[in-house]
Design a protein around this motif. Sequence first.
Motif, PDB file in Angstrom:
ATOM      1  N   LEU A  50       1.912  -5.163   0.134  1.00 19.34           N
ATOM      2  CA  LEU A  50       3.314  -4.860  -0.094  1.00 19.34           C
ATOM      3  C   LEU A  50       4.077  -5.207   1.174  1.00 19.34           C
ATOM      4  CD1 LEU A  50       2.886  -1.359  -1.780  1.00 19.34           C
ATOM      5  CD2 LEU A  50       3.325  -3.537  -2.926  1.00 19.34           C
ATOM      6  N   TYR A  51       5.066  -6.087   1.052  1.00 28.31           N
ATOM      7  CA  TYR A  51       5.838  -6.556   2.210  1.00 28.31           C
ATOM      8  C   TYR A  51       7.257  -5.989   2.143  1.00 28.31           C
ATOM      9  CZ  TYR A  51       2.107  -9.984   2.727  1.00 28.31           C
ATOM     10  OH  TYR A  51       0.885 -10.584   2.899  1.00 28.31           O
ATOM     11  N   GLY A  52       7.745  -5.509   3.295  1.00 30.66           N
ATOM     12  CA  GLY A  52       9.103  -4.990   3.354  1.00 30.66           C
ATOM     13  C   GLY A  52       9.488  -4.624   4.759  1.00 30.66           C
ATOM     14  N   LYS A  53      10.635  -3.954   4.869  1.00 36.10           N
ATOM     15  CA  LYS A  53      11.142  -3.535   6.165  1.00 36.10           C
ATOM     16  C   LYS A  53      11.078  -2.015   6.266  1.00 36.10           C
ATOM     17  CE  LYS A  53      14.140  -7.431   7.206  1.00 36.10           C
ATOM     18  NZ  LYS A  53      13.343  -7.851   8.343  1.00 36.10           N
ATOM     19  N   THR A  54      10.861  -1.523   7.458  1.00 40.52           N
ATOM     20  CA  THR A  54      10.836  -0.094   7.707  1.00 40.52           C
ATOM     21  C   THR A  54      11.778   0.231   8.860  1.00 40.52           C
ATOM     22  OG1 THR A  54       9.424   1.803   8.217  1.00 40.52           O
ATOM     23  CG2 THR A  54       8.886  -0.265   9.301  1.00 40.52           C
ATOM     24  N   GLY A  55      12.285   1.456   8.859  1.00 37.89           N
ATOM     25  CA  GLY A  55      13.228   1.858   9.911  1.00 37.89           C
ATOM     26  C   GLY A  55      14.654   1.601   9.491  1.00 37.89           C
ATOM     27  N   ASP A  56      15.614   1.929  10.389  1.00 33.53           N
ATOM     28  CA  ASP A  56      17.013   1.696  10.066  1.00 33.53           C
ATOM     29  C   ASP A  56      17.387   0.258  10.380  1.00 33.53           C
ATOM     30  OD1 ASP A  56      17.434   1.489  12.823  1.00 33.53           O
ATOM     31  OD2 ASP A  56      17.879   3.634  13.016  1.00 33.53           O
ATOM     32  N   VAL A  63       6.811  -5.000   7.670  1.00 35.10           N
ATOM     33  CA  VAL A  63       5.477  -4.417   7.561  1.00 35.10           C
ATOM     34  C   VAL A  63       4.774  -5.009   6.345  1.00 35.10           C
ATOM     35  CG1 VAL A  63       6.075  -2.248   8.683  1.00 35.10           C
ATOM     36  CG2 VAL A  63       6.352  -2.462   6.209  1.00 35.10           C
ATOM     37  N   ALA A  64       3.450  -5.037   6.417  1.00 40.51           N
ATOM     38  CA  ALA A  64       2.607  -5.438   5.285  1.00 40.51           C
ATOM     39  C   ALA A  64       1.554  -4.355   5.120  1.00 40.51           C
ATOM     40  CB  ALA A  64       1.955  -6.789   5.548  1.00 40.51           C
ATOM     41  N   SER A  65       1.573  -3.685   3.979  1.00 42.10           N
ATOM     42  CA  SER A  65       0.631  -2.603   3.740  1.00 42.10           C
ATOM     43  C   SER A  65      -0.216  -2.912   2.510  1.00 42.10           C
ATOM     44  CB  SER A  65       1.377  -1.282   3.561  1.00 42.10           C
ATOM     45  OG  SER A  65       2.348  -1.395   2.539  1.00 42.10           O
ATOM     46  N   PRO A  66      -1.471  -2.459   2.488  1.00 41.80           N
ATOM     47  CA  PRO A  66      -2.370  -2.790   1.380  1.00 41.80           C
ATOM     48  C   PRO A  66      -2.036  -2.036   0.100  1.00 41.80           C
ATOM     49  CG  PRO A  66      -3.498  -1.408   2.965  1.00 41.80           C
ATOM     50  CD  PRO A  66      -2.169  -1.717   3.548  1.00 41.80           C
ATOM     51  N   THR A  85      -1.844   2.165 -15.806  1.00 43.82           N
ATOM     52  CA  THR A  85      -2.226   1.711 -14.475  1.00 43.82           C
ATOM     53  C   THR A  85      -2.379   2.917 -13.549  1.00 43.82           C
ATOM     54  OG1 THR A  85       0.048   1.435 -13.689  1.00 43.82           O
ATOM     55  CG2 THR A  85      -0.972  -0.468 -14.743  1.00 43.82           C
ATOM     56  N   VAL A  86      -3.289   2.774 -12.616  1.00 46.76           N
ATOM     57  CA  VAL A  86      -3.427   3.736 -11.525  1.00 46.76           C
ATOM     58  C   VAL A  86      -3.735   2.924 -10.275  1.00 46.76           C
ATOM     59  CG1 VAL A  86      -5.886   4.132 -11.950  1.00 46.76           C
ATOM     60  CG2 VAL A  86      -4.557   5.874 -10.766  1.00 46.76           C
ATOM     61  N   GLY A  87      -3.215   3.353  -9.142  1.00 43.90           N
ATOM     62  CA  GLY A  87      -3.407   2.547  -7.939  1.00 43.90           C
ATOM     63  C   GLY A  87      -3.316   3.362  -6.666  1.00 43.90           C
ATOM     64  N   PHE A  88      -3.356   2.634  -5.557  1.00 49.46           N
ATOM     65  CA  PHE A  88      -3.220   3.221  -4.221  1.00 49.46           C
ATOM     66  C   PHE A  88      -2.302   2.312  -3.414  1.00 49.46           C
ATOM     67  CE2 PHE A  88      -7.430   4.326  -5.797  1.00 49.46           C
ATOM     68  CZ  PHE A  88      -7.374   5.716  -5.728  1.00 49.46           C
ATOM     69  N   ASP A  89      -1.147   2.833  -3.012  1.00 47.43           N
ATOM     70  CA  ASP A  89      -0.174   2.092  -2.209  1.00 47.43           C
ATOM     71  C   ASP A  89       0.036   2.818  -0.887  1.00 47.43           C
ATOM     72  OD1 ASP A  89       0.152   0.384  -4.363  1.00 47.43           O
ATOM     73  OD2 ASP A  89       1.916   1.430  -5.120  1.00 47.43           O
ATOM     74  N   PHE A  90       0.034   2.054   0.197  1.00 47.74           N
ATOM     75  CA  PHE A  90       0.208   2.626   1.530  1.00 47.74           C
ATOM     76  C   PHE A  90       1.588   2.260   2.066  1.00 47.74           C
ATOM     77  CE2 PHE A  90      -4.265   2.118   0.761  1.00 47.74           C
ATOM     78  CZ  PHE A  90      -4.822   3.279   1.271  1.00 47.74           C
ATOM     79  N   TYR A  91       2.397   3.276   2.398  1.00 47.38           N
ATOM     80  CA  TYR A  91       3.723   3.081   2.981  1.00 47.38           C
ATOM     81  C   TYR A  91       3.765   3.850   4.299  1.00 47.38           C
ATOM     82  CZ  TYR A  91       4.976   1.924  -1.856  1.00 47.38           C
ATOM     83  OH  TYR A  91       5.029   1.383  -3.115  1.00 47.38           O
ATOM     84  N   ASN A  92       3.852   3.134   5.405  1.00 48.16           N
ATOM     85  CA  ASN A  92       3.888   3.789   6.714  1.00 48.16           C
ATOM     86  C   ASN A  92       2.741   4.790   6.815  1.00 48.16           C
ATOM     87  OD1 ASN A  92       6.157   2.232   7.064  1.00 48.16           O
ATOM     88  ND2 ASN A  92       7.587   3.901   6.724  1.00 48.16           N
ATOM     89  N   ASN A  93       3.030   6.077   6.871  1.00 49.04           N
ATOM     90  CA  ASN A  93       1.988   7.107   6.954  1.00 49.04           C
ATOM     91  C   ASN A  93       1.803   7.861   5.643  1.00 49.04           C
ATOM     92  OD1 ASN A  93       1.554   6.558   9.683  1.00 49.04           O
ATOM     93  ND2 ASN A  93       3.249   7.885  10.281  1.00 49.04           N
ATOM     94  N   VAL A  94       2.281   7.285   4.542  1.00 49.25           N
ATOM     95  CA  VAL A  94       2.236   7.946   3.239  1.00 49.25           C
ATOM     96  C   VAL A  94       1.346   7.146   2.295  1.00 49.25           C
ATOM     97  CG1 VAL A  94       3.609   8.745   1.281  1.00 49.25           C
ATOM     98  CG2 VAL A  94       4.570   8.836   3.586  1.00 49.25           C
ATOM     99  N   LEU A 189       8.164  -6.276  -1.657  1.00 48.34           N
ATOM    100  CA  LEU A 189       7.685  -7.477  -2.339  1.00 48.34           C
ATOM    101  C   LEU A 189       6.171  -7.364  -2.414  1.00 48.34           C
ATOM    102  CD1 LEU A 189       8.180 -10.447  -3.358  1.00 48.34           C
ATOM    103  CD2 LEU A 189       7.696 -11.143  -1.007  1.00 48.34           C
ATOM    104  N   SER A 190       5.588  -7.578  -3.585  1.00 47.49           N
ATOM    105  CA  SER A 190       4.134  -7.455  -3.729  1.00 47.49           C
ATOM    106  C   SER A 190       3.512  -8.825  -3.985  1.00 47.49           C
ATOM    107  CB  SER A 190       3.788  -6.501  -4.865  1.00 47.49           C
ATOM    108  OG  SER A 190       4.203  -7.012  -6.109  1.00 47.49           O
ATOM    109  N   LEU A 191       2.417  -9.096  -3.281  1.00 44.95           N
ATOM    110  CA  LEU A 191       1.593 -10.289  -3.513  1.00 44.95           C
ATOM    111  C   LEU A 191       0.196  -9.808  -3.836  1.00 44.95           C
ATOM    112  CD1 LEU A 191       2.734 -12.635  -0.604  1.00 44.95           C
ATOM    113  CD2 LEU A 191       3.430 -12.724  -2.994  1.00 44.95           C
ATOM    114  N   ARG A 192      -0.311 -10.200  -5.032  1.00 51.25           N
ATOM    115  CA  ARG A 192      -1.599  -9.680  -5.486  1.00 51.25           C
ATOM    116  C   ARG A 192      -2.481 -10.783  -6.042  1.00 51.25           C
ATOM    117  NH1 ARG A 192       1.478  -5.085  -7.818  1.00 51.25           N
ATOM    118  NH2 ARG A 192       0.866  -3.213  -6.686  1.00 51.25           N
ATOM    119  N   MET A 193      -3.785 -10.560  -5.896  1.00 50.57           N
ATOM    120  CA  MET A 193      -4.805 -11.360  -6.572  1.00 50.57           C
ATOM    121  C   MET A 193      -5.611 -10.409  -7.432  1.00 50.57           C
ATOM    122  SD  MET A 193      -7.888 -13.593  -4.947  1.00 50.57           S
ATOM    123  CE  MET A 193      -9.192 -14.244  -6.008  1.00 50.57           C
TER     124      MET A 193
END
Length: 197
Positions: A50-56, A63-66, A85-94, A189-193
Motif C-alpha cells: 500500500l503506497y501513500g503519504k503520511t504526516g501533515d 510510505v510503502a506498507s505490506p 475477503t479477510v486481510g492484514f494491512d499495515f498503516y504506520n504503527n496500526v 494506492l495498492s499494488l498486488r500479485m
Amino acid sequence: MKNQLPLLTLLFYLAIAGLSTAQAQDKGLAMATSPDAPKRYMGMVEFGFLYGKTGDTNFSSSVASPTVQLFNGYRFHRLLVVGGTVGFDFYNNVLVTPIALGIRGELLKGRVSPVYGVDAGYGTTFLSDESNEQKIEGGWMFSPSAGIRVNTGNSTAYTFGVGYKTQRVKTDTNWWGNRTEQKINYKRLSLRMGFIF
C-alpha cells in the motif's frame, strides 16, 4: 514365503485399487474443470504493498506498507464472483484486519484477461498493538481494483492488479491527563500479485 504370500497378494490388490481410484479422481477433476463444467468455487490469495503519504502537508513522506488478502467466493458467471475477503494491512504503527464483502470478475474467456474487483466492509484493529495510553478503533473500508489474469492451468491463474484503498481508523490517546481523539482516513494506492485456485 508361503506365510507372506497372502500379505503380498493383499498389498497388490490395494495398490491396484489405489491406482484405479486415483485415475478416477483425476478423470473426475478433469471433467469438473473442463469449459463445459466451470468450477464454481474461487479462492484467491494476494500479496502486495500500500503506497501513500503520511504526516501533515508540511512534513509528509511517502510510505510503502505490506498488505495480504484472502478471497473466497462463488462464481455465478465469469463476470461475477461474490464472496468474502479477510486481510492484514499495515498503516504506520496500526495493524488493520479488514473483513469485507468482495466482488470479482473476468472480462474475457481467453488465457489472458482483464479483471476487476470491489471490496467494501469494516477494518478491525483487534490484532493491533495497543498501549495503556492509546486505544485504536477500526472503521469502514472501501477498495476498488483492476488488473490482469494469466491462466496457468484449468483452474489456477496469476493476477497482477492496481487499486485504491480507503480505510478509516480512530485513535484515542491519553498522555499525562491530556486526552486526544484523532480520526484518520488512510488513502492508499495498492499494488498486488495474486494466485487464483
